[in-house]
Design a protein around this motif. Structure first.
Motif, PDB file in Angstrom:
ATOM      1  N   GLU A  39     -46.617   0.947   0.253  1.00 27.00           N
ATOM      2  CA  GLU A  39     -45.170   1.121   0.408  1.00 27.00           C
ATOM      3  C   GLU A  39     -44.358   0.654  -0.793  1.00 27.00           C
ATOM      4  O   GLU A  39     -43.149   0.757  -0.795  1.00 27.00           O
ATOM      5  CB  GLU A  39     -44.690   0.361   1.657  1.00 27.00           C
ATOM      6  CG  GLU A  39     -45.230   0.927   2.955  1.00 27.00           C
ATOM      7  CD  GLU A  39     -44.768   2.360   3.199  1.00 27.00           C
ATOM      8  OE1 GLU A  39     -43.578   2.666   2.979  1.00 27.00           O
ATOM      9  OE2 GLU A  39     -45.623   3.184   3.586  1.00 27.00           O
ATOM     10  N   ARG A  40     -45.016   0.115  -1.819  1.00 20.61           N
ATOM     11  CA  ARG A  40     -44.244  -0.493  -2.903  1.00 20.61           C
ATOM     12  C   ARG A  40     -44.756  -0.234  -4.317  1.00 20.61           C
ATOM     13  O   ARG A  40     -44.267  -0.825  -5.256  1.00 20.61           O
ATOM     14  CB  ARG A  40     -44.187  -2.011  -2.693  1.00 20.61           C
ATOM     15  CG  ARG A  40     -43.574  -2.395  -1.374  1.00 20.61           C
ATOM     16  CD  ARG A  40     -42.941  -3.756  -1.466  1.00 20.61           C
ATOM     17  NE  ARG A  40     -42.305  -4.145  -0.237  1.00 20.61           N
ATOM     18  CZ  ARG A  40     -41.097  -3.764   0.148  1.00 20.61           C
ATOM     19  NH1 ARG A  40     -40.393  -2.984  -0.597  1.00 20.61           N
ATOM     20  NH2 ARG A  40     -40.597  -4.187   1.283  1.00 20.61           N
ATOM     21  N   HIS A  41     -45.721   0.633  -4.504  1.00 24.21           N
ATOM     22  CA  HIS A  41     -46.369   0.752  -5.804  1.00 24.21           C
ATOM     23  C   HIS A  41     -46.470   2.222  -6.222  1.00 24.21           C
ATOM     24  O   HIS A  41     -47.024   3.036  -5.510  1.00 24.21           O
ATOM     25  CB  HIS A  41     -47.764   0.123  -5.685  1.00 24.21           C
ATOM     26  CG  HIS A  41     -48.555   0.136  -6.934  1.00 24.21           C
ATOM     27  ND1 HIS A  41     -49.793  -0.425  -7.004  1.00 24.21           N
ATOM     28  CD2 HIS A  41     -48.336   0.630  -8.172  1.00 24.21           C
ATOM     29  CE1 HIS A  41     -50.291  -0.285  -8.211  1.00 24.21           C
ATOM     30  NE2 HIS A  41     -49.414   0.369  -8.937  1.00 24.21           N
ATOM     31  N   TYR A  75     -43.014  -1.173  -9.309  1.00 25.86           N
ATOM     32  CA  TYR A  75     -43.075  -1.830  -8.005  1.00 25.86           C
ATOM     33  C   TYR A  75     -41.711  -1.782  -7.356  1.00 25.86           C
ATOM     34  O   TYR A  75     -40.725  -2.238  -7.933  1.00 25.86           O
ATOM     35  CB  TYR A  75     -43.569  -3.271  -8.160  1.00 25.86           C
ATOM     36  CG  TYR A  75     -44.946  -3.317  -8.773  1.00 25.86           C
ATOM     37  CD1 TYR A  75     -46.076  -3.120  -7.984  1.00 25.86           C
ATOM     38  CD2 TYR A  75     -45.125  -3.493 -10.135  1.00 25.86           C
ATOM     39  CE1 TYR A  75     -47.346  -3.128  -8.535  1.00 25.86           C
ATOM     40  CE2 TYR A  75     -46.393  -3.498 -10.696  1.00 25.86           C
ATOM     41  CZ  TYR A  75     -47.494  -3.310  -9.897  1.00 25.86           C
ATOM     42  OH  TYR A  75     -48.742  -3.301 -10.441  1.00 25.86           O
ATOM     43  N   LEU A  76     -41.676  -1.227  -6.166  1.00 24.61           N
ATOM     44  CA  LEU A  76     -40.427  -1.085  -5.449  1.00 24.61           C
ATOM     45  C   LEU A  76     -40.054  -2.376  -4.743  1.00 24.61           C
ATOM     46  O   LEU A  76     -40.913  -3.063  -4.197  1.00 24.61           O
ATOM     47  CB  LEU A  76     -40.529   0.012  -4.388  1.00 24.61           C
ATOM     48  CG  LEU A  76     -40.462   1.445  -4.898  1.00 24.61           C
ATOM     49  CD1 LEU A  76     -41.800   1.890  -5.410  1.00 24.61           C
ATOM     50  CD2 LEU A  76     -39.975   2.350  -3.805  1.00 24.61           C
ATOM     51  N   ASP A  77     -38.785  -2.679  -4.781  1.00 21.30           N
ATOM     52  CA  ASP A  77     -38.243  -3.727  -3.933  1.00 21.30           C
ATOM     53  C   ASP A  77     -37.083  -3.099  -3.171  1.00 21.30           C
ATOM     54  O   ASP A  77     -36.867  -1.893  -3.248  1.00 21.30           O
ATOM     55  CB  ASP A  77     -37.834  -4.968  -4.735  1.00 21.30           C
ATOM     56  CG  ASP A  77     -36.871  -4.656  -5.868  1.00 21.30           C
ATOM     57  OD1 ASP A  77     -36.179  -3.625  -5.831  1.00 21.30           O
ATOM     58  OD2 ASP A  77     -36.814  -5.470  -6.812  1.00 21.30           O
TER      59      ASP A  77
END
Length: 140
Positions: A39-41, A75-77
């Motif tokens: 979910e974040r990469h 990388y998502l935040d």
């Protein structure tokens, strides 16, 4: 990540499939231009010149496993989906531009990719002068 996969999968000529190391892979013209893990990469293949500019500008990081390659890792935040989509669009346009240059030399059509105006779409991403220079020539 579901929204990112859906958005990118809707771009002209894009195919979405399982990635060999997990996640979802995006291809255009049979060539991968990025993939997502979890979910974040997000990982994206670019040229080293483009990678270097993006890393220096702080837009993304060198690839987590292959830092000396042209690949980058993002990388998502919270709220960073827009940044991931911008990088994916940049990689997509870079791959489309490469395919258009080859097709022009060969006198071939790229079907739905013929309608992609790489220059206009690159302008819409508002690249820095350094990024525009690293991107290279934009086919007409």
């Amino acid at each position: 990540m579901t929204a990112i996969v859906k958005t990118v999968g809707g771009w002209p000529g894009v195919s979405v499939a399982p990635h060999r190391f997990g996640g979802r892979e995006f291809t255009v013209g049979g060539r991968e231009f990025g993939h997502v893990h979890g979910e974040r990469h997000v990982d994206l293949p670019l040229t080293r010149r483009v990678r270097d500019v993006l890393v220096v500008e702080g837009t993304t990081d060198a690839h987590h496993l292959f830092p000396d390659s042209g690949w980058v890792s993002y990388y998502l935040d919270e709220g960073s989906e827009r940044g991931a989509l911008r990088l994916l669009r940049l990689s997509y346009l870079h791959h489309v531009a490469s395919q258009k240059r080859r097709a022009t030399r060969r006198g071939e059509s790229l079907g739905p990719l013929d309608a992609v105006d790489v220059g206009t779409e690159l302008d819409a991403l508002d690249p820095s002068d350094a990024l525009r220079a690293a991107f290279g020539p934009v086919p007409v």
